[in-house]
Design a protein around this motif. Structure first.
Motif, PDB file in Angstrom:
ATOM      1  N   VAL A 106       1.139  -5.188   5.553  1.00 56.48           N
ATOM      2  CA  VAL A 106       2.637  -5.282   5.051  1.00 56.48           C
ATOM      3  C   VAL A 106       3.303  -6.205   6.471  1.00 56.48           C
ATOM      4  CG1 VAL A 106       4.977  -4.275   5.175  1.00 56.48           C
ATOM      5  CG2 VAL A 106       2.950  -3.784   3.533  1.00 56.48           C
ATOM      6  N   GLN A 160       1.781  -3.327 -10.458  1.00 54.34           N
ATOM      7  CA  GLN A 160       1.473  -2.060 -10.305  1.00 54.34           C
ATOM      8  C   GLN A 160       0.086  -1.831 -11.205  1.00 54.34           C
ATOM      9  OE1 GLN A 160       3.366  -1.218  -7.818  1.00 54.34           O
ATOM     10  NE2 GLN A 160       2.826   0.891  -8.661  1.00 54.34           N
ATOM     11  N   ARG A 186       5.823  -7.495  -1.231  1.00 57.43           N
ATOM     12  CA  ARG A 186       5.217  -7.105  -2.688  1.00 57.43           C
ATOM     13  C   ARG A 186       3.983  -7.547  -2.645  1.00 57.43           C
ATOM     14  NH1 ARG A 186       6.030 -11.970  -3.017  1.00 57.43           N
ATOM     15  NH2 ARG A 186       5.711 -13.184  -4.638  1.00 57.43           N
ATOM     16  N   LYS A 187       3.268  -7.161  -3.641  1.00 56.67           N
ATOM     17  CA  LYS A 187       2.042  -7.730  -3.863  1.00 56.67           C
ATOM     18  C   LYS A 187       2.036  -7.953  -5.526  1.00 56.67           C
ATOM     19  CE  LYS A 187      -2.519  -7.482  -2.520  1.00 56.67           C
ATOM     20  NZ  LYS A 187      -3.578  -6.717  -1.549  1.00 56.67           N
ATOM     21  N   TYR A 204      -5.718  -2.891  -1.133  1.00 61.75           N
ATOM     22  CA  TYR A 204      -5.389  -3.708   0.154  1.00 61.75           C
ATOM     23  C   TYR A 204      -6.925  -3.377   0.793  1.00 61.75           C
ATOM     24  CZ  TYR A 204      -0.546  -3.626  -0.913  1.00 61.75           C
ATOM     25  OH  TYR A 204       0.710  -3.890  -1.472  1.00 61.75           O
ATOM     26  N   LEU A 231       2.612   4.147   3.969  1.00 59.35           N
ATOM     27  CA  LEU A 231       3.566   3.329   4.460  1.00 59.35           C
ATOM     28  C   LEU A 231       4.744   4.004   4.887  1.00 59.35           C
ATOM     29  CD1 LEU A 231       4.143   0.145   4.816  1.00 59.35           C
ATOM     30  CD2 LEU A 231       4.953   0.115   2.308  1.00 59.35           C
ATOM     31  N   LYS A 264       1.966  -1.410  -4.852  1.00 59.66           N
ATOM     32  CA  LYS A 264       1.484  -0.257  -4.253  1.00 59.66           C
ATOM     33  C   LYS A 264       1.260   1.333  -4.983  1.00 59.66           C
ATOM     34  CE  LYS A 264       4.053  -2.096  -0.212  1.00 59.66           C
ATOM     35  NZ  LYS A 264       4.732  -3.216  -0.977  1.00 59.66           N
ATOM     36  N   SER A 265       0.099   1.842  -4.749  1.00 59.94           N
ATOM     37  CA  SER A 265       0.108   3.161  -5.322  1.00 59.94           C
ATOM     38  C   SER A 265       0.889   4.138  -4.610  1.00 59.94           C
ATOM     39  CB  SER A 265      -1.561   3.347  -5.286  1.00 59.94           C
ATOM     40  OG  SER A 265      -1.813   3.403  -3.828  1.00 59.94           O
ATOM     41  N   HIS A 302      -0.561   4.522  -1.104  1.00 60.01           N
ATOM     42  CA  HIS A 302      -0.052   3.429  -0.365  1.00 60.01           C
ATOM     43  C   HIS A 302       1.403   3.573  -0.092  1.00 60.01           C
ATOM     44  CE1 HIS A 302      -2.985   0.582  -2.532  1.00 60.01           C
ATOM     45  NE2 HIS A 302      -3.587   0.901  -1.600  1.00 60.01           N
ATOM     46  N   ASN A 303       2.241   4.239  -0.743  1.00 61.06           N
ATOM     47  CA  ASN A 303       3.833   4.336  -0.443  1.00 61.06           C
ATOM     48  C   ASN A 303       3.679   5.424   0.688  1.00 61.06           C
ATOM     49  OD1 ASN A 303       4.917   2.367  -2.343  1.00 61.06           O
ATOM     50  ND2 ASN A 303       4.536   3.686  -3.823  1.00 61.06           N
ATOM     51  N   ILE A 356      -2.401  -0.262   4.803  1.00 65.45           N
ATOM     52  CA  ILE A 356      -1.357  -0.949   4.179  1.00 65.45           C
ATOM     53  C   ILE A 356      -0.095  -1.408   5.022  1.00 65.45           C
ATOM     54  CG2 ILE A 356      -0.189   1.164   3.515  1.00 65.45           C
ATOM     55  CD1 ILE A 356       0.702  -0.635   0.882  1.00 65.45           C
TER      56      ILE A 356
END
Length: 304
Positions: free
Chosen positions: A178, A165, A157-158, A170, A217, A209-210, A213-214, A174
């Protein structure tokens, strides 16, 4: 609902990944579904629905009947913007449910917690797994998890729920950040006496994560196999689906099933979901394709 792909009773232990979870042995030689049981008043999708013990038990019973291999019990909401709860409040929510699930349903229970007190108490009550969104970073969590003897899922997590959020960013792809973070947490766990064979990893979809990003990933999820640990993913009903498809929470199942199938194709071992029956079907269908055919259910009707 026992899947025709569930070969755990006959699988040769020499060529299957067997994860010891307390008194349960979890076969991860094929993907498994983890059913979400939130006993919080404020979770983003089902907050307040299963706070009463009887409601929680009945919901867990349904998920087990639908094919869930694990019930994941959470007493602290980690949705974006969620406020923290005290260890005692979280324990009061979680402990009675864990005890009842183990006693009445003989369920394999995972406890979704970052709190050392809850980890210790849940393990004593018969929980079989710890699922920590903070990857054992809280003071005392590493020691509590190591002392429990249970497998632990470490999530990336960030930030914290209150701010994670708010424009997450990053500096590198990403999936690389991670993987680097999880590798560091794995090393810390091993140094604390938590042996590698007891660890799982979660890339943490939606945690700092935006949408972009998701999506990236998931596209490159296979890169995490370099860490050589089972991968757990949780994308069920999340905002990434809502934002891509413009769907409210209650209309995100089709999108979630697509993501589940893609996660299986990319090697996910456990899928953490709200909608168990539909996801079990999607997972089994995706797995059947990957295996290039499988033995059909005994009573399945053949196409004319």
């Amino acid at each position: 609902m026992k899947s025709f792909l569930d070969t755990s009773s006959t699988q040769n232990a020499d060529n299957a990944l067997q994860l010891r979870c307390g008194r349960h042995l979890l076969d991860l030689s094929f993907p498994r579904v983890m059913g979400i049981l939130n006993v919080t008043p404020d979770s983003f999708s089902d907050g307040g629905r299963h706070v009463a013990l009887d409601d929680a038990l009945r919901h867990a019973e349904r998920m087990l009947a639908e094919g869930a291999a694990i019930i994941d019990v959470g007493g602290e909401s980690t949705r974006p913007g969620a406020a923290p709860v005290s260890p005692q409040e979280e324990l009061d929510r979680v402990a009675p449910v864990v005890e009842a699930l183990v006693r009445e349903l003989d369920a394999l229970v995972s406890v979704d917690t970052s709190c050392p007190v809850v980890m210790r108490e849940a393990s004593e009550l018969g929980a079989g797994m710890i699922n920590d969104v903070r990857a054992l970073e809280r003071d005392g969590a590493l020691q509590a998890a190591a002392g429990s003897g249970l497998p632990v899922c470490l999530m990336h997590r960030k930030g914290e729920p209150q701010d994670m959020q708010q424009a997450p960013a990053y500096s590198r792809p990403i999936e690389e950040e991670v993987a680097e973070y999880l590798a560091g947490r794995i090393a810390d766990c091993e140094a604390a006496g938590l042996r590698r064979h007891r660890l799982l990893i979660d890339p943490g979809f939606g945690f700092g994560k935006s949408v972009e990003h998701n999506l990236r990933l998931l596209k490159y999820l296979q890169s995490l196999h370099a860490l050589e640990l089972p991968i757990l993913v949780g994308m069920s009903r999340k905002s990434m689906i809502g934002k891509v498809l413009a769907r409210p929470v209650e209309e995100r199942l089709p999108g979630g099933l697509a993501l589940a199938a893609m996660a299986v194709e990319r090697g996910a071992s456990i899928l953490r979901v709200h909608d168990v029956a539909a996801t079990v079907d999607a997972v089994n269908m995706a797995w059947a394709v990957l295996q290039e055919g499988c033995e059909l259910p005994l009573n399945q009707e053949q196409d004319a």
